[in-house]
Design an enzyme around this catalytic site. Structure first.
Site, PDB file in Angstrom:
ATOM      1  N   GLU A  41       0.632  -1.506  -0.068  1.00 16.63           N
ATOM      2  CA  GLU A  41      -0.466   0.323   0.209  1.00 16.63           C
ATOM      3  C   GLU A  41       0.854   1.081  -0.265  1.00 16.63           C
ATOM      4  OE1 GLU A  41      -2.733   3.256   0.554  1.00 16.63           O
ATOM      5  OE2 GLU A  41      -3.620   0.922   0.006  1.00 16.63           O
ATOM      6  N   GLN A  42       1.091   2.285  -1.055  1.00 16.90           N
ATOM      7  CA  GLN A  42       0.951   3.234  -1.145  1.00 16.90           C
ATOM      8  C   GLN A  42       1.209   4.335   0.325  1.00 16.90           C
ATOM      9  OE1 GLN A  42       0.797   6.041  -4.412  1.00 16.90           O
ATOM     10  NE2 GLN A  42      -1.433   5.699  -3.568  1.00 16.90           N
ATOM     11  N   ARG A 117     -15.599   4.707   5.637  1.00 17.64           N
ATOM     12  CA  ARG A 117     -14.827   3.467   5.141  1.00 17.64           C
ATOM     13  C   ARG A 117     -14.111   3.467   6.184  1.00 17.64           C
ATOM     14  NH1 ARG A 117     -13.476   2.771  -0.275  1.00 17.64           N
ATOM     15  NH2 ARG A 117     -15.600   4.288  -0.768  1.00 17.64           N
ATOM     16  N   TYR A 223     -26.939   8.447   3.333  1.00 21.29           N
ATOM     17  CA  TYR A 223     -27.560   7.908   3.538  1.00 21.29           C
ATOM     18  C   TYR A 223     -26.505   7.598   5.291  1.00 21.29           C
ATOM     19  CZ  TYR A 223     -23.321   5.629   2.312  1.00 21.29           C
ATOM     20  OH  TYR A 223     -22.016   5.851   1.702  1.00 21.29           O
ATOM     21  N   ASP A 303     -11.576  -0.729  -8.851  1.00 18.32           N
ATOM     22  CA  ASP A 303     -11.235   0.218  -9.769  1.00 18.32           C
ATOM     23  C   ASP A 303     -10.317   0.402 -10.834  1.00 18.32           C
ATOM     24  OD1 ASP A 303     -13.464   1.280  -8.601  1.00 18.32           O
ATOM     25  OD2 ASP A 303     -12.071   3.364  -7.374  1.00 18.32           O
TER      26      ASP A 303
END
Length: 415
Positions: A41-42, A117, A223, A303
């Site tokens: 992971e960067q 998230r 939401y 993505d």
């Protein structure tokens, strides 16, 4: 069980580029089969990117199978309903029960959640317990050397892998290597977003519902999130600007610019937009449909392969589907035939994700219908929203593992 390459008896070295939702899910899905991957992971830490995630049944059923159901439920809100409203009057155009009466779980066999998230990342990374996760590793170059891939990172680290899985987002370095180009495109729409404490929204009706407020050239989705449903995540989308000139996803805005597309809208919408300082807009980018998802010993997921507009809320969900598919295929012997595994993976995933991409474009047009379409055009839109479960239930009913098994059975019959 440990995967082995076809070229030797050594364990297959799997490198996952990107420690987001897809990369972490893939690490867990592989570990559930006794397999192992190293995740790069960067970012120096797993910090929040974006505000929240809507997880539908096609993802929550897979996370539950990984043993994450209770932890996920503890940090999530299950919406009461899905409601479509007129953005200016606030009138309910269509509504479908979600938590109410257990309707959604009964129909799709798994829950629908709104989750911050950062909380979702904590659930995933906590289950992974830091195993084989390397932070501060930004990929800068790939090179195939025989049957191995050489990876170079900005921090000077160099490693080799037998299989590279690119889950590194819309501006994917792995995709550039596979396709030879960027293939990312500005959608012509942009968004304002935020997480607002519920107490700042006194005009909001049905606060625990997932709601779309629709109007000419704009819409607002929101939401509730959190265990106590004490915050609301919103995403307000507008047409334009016509061109995106910033090299980043974000561009600064003038004071009050975030309200320009919502003049005359319902007070609840304006309250939400103004609850937090808005100093920038997010450009919405998509990947053009890719002809190939893999090259050599590298393959794409999430993505990197199929970034889409967020109007079906399926970016994270289809990424989780990708991760589970890859894990299932590798566990079923794909490590012995990586070329065949990657072809099967693309065949299983390409049509579904492309269909959702196209549907999200069409949904953008429906959500942003101008007044010029007249009463008949708006009536047709309203009828479409009333048919949402019938028209789009196939997205939520999807079962990744069943699909992989059916694909394997079909391969066996063909052979």
């Amino acid at each position: 069980m440990t995967p082995t390459s076809s070229a030797s008896a050594k364990p297959l070295r799997v490198a996952v580029i990107g420690g987001g939702i897809g990369g972490l899910t893939l690490g867990l899905a592989l570990r559930a089969h006794g397999l192992r991957a190293t995740i790069y992971e960067q970012a120096a830490e797993l910090a929040e990117i974006g505000a929240a995630v809507a997880l539908s049944a096609n993802a929550t059923r897979e996370l539950d199978r990984l043993g994450l159901g209770p932890a996920l439920a503890a940090v999530s809100t299950e919406p009461t309903e899905l409601i479509y409203r007129d953005g200016r009057s606030g009138a309910r155009i269509a509504a479908h029960p979600v938590r109410k009466g257990g309707a959604y779980r009964a129909r799709f066999g798994a829950p629908y959640y709104g989750v911050h998230r950062a909380d979702l990342q904590k659930v995933l990374s906590g289950a992974l317990a830091g195993e084989d996760l390397h932070l501060g590793h930004r990929l800068t170059a790939l090179d195939q050397r025989g049957d191995a891939m050489a990876l170079t990172f900005a921090n000077g680290a160099e490693v080799e892998a037998d299989l590279v899985i690119g889950g590194d987002g819309v501006r994917s370095e792995v995709r550039r290597w596979i396709t030879g180009g960027e293939t990312v495109r500005y959608s012509g729409t942009s968004a304002f977003r935020g997480v607002v404490p519920m107490g700042l929204l006194p005009s909001l009706p049905d606060p625990e519902a997932i709601q779309f407020w629709m109007g000419p050239d704009a819409h607002l989705l929101h939401y509730a999130i959190g265990r106590q449903a004490d915050s609301v995540n919103f995403f307000a989308v507008v047409e334009g600007p016509e061109r995106w000139t910033s090299e980043r996803w974000l561009a600064g805005i003038a004071p009050g610019e975030h309200r320009a597309g919502f003049s005359g809208w319902h007070p609840a919408v304006i309250e939400m937009l103004d609850a937090l300082p808005q100093t920038q807009r997010w450009g919405l980018f998509v990947t053009d449909p890719l002809r190939r998802w893999h090259r050599g010993r590298a393959v794409l997921m999430g993505d990197s392969a199929h970034a889409m507009l967020p109007h079906h809320g399926q970016g994270a969900n289809t990424t989780i589907e990708d991760a589970v598919t890859l894990a299932e295929l590798l566990a079923a012997g794909g490590a012995r035939d990586l070329d065949g595994m990657m072809r099967r993976y693309q065949a299983l995933r390409q049509t579904r994700t492309r269909t959702i991409q196209r549907s999200a474009w069409a949904t953008n047009r429906l959500l942003h219908l101008p007044d010029a379409v007249g009463p008949s055009g708006l009536a047709q839109r309203d009828a479409r929203m009333a048919r949402f479960p019938e028209d789009f239930g196939w997205i939520h009913a999807f079962d990744t593992r069943v699909t992989v098994l059916e694909g394997a059975a079909g391969d066996s019959r063909a052979a």
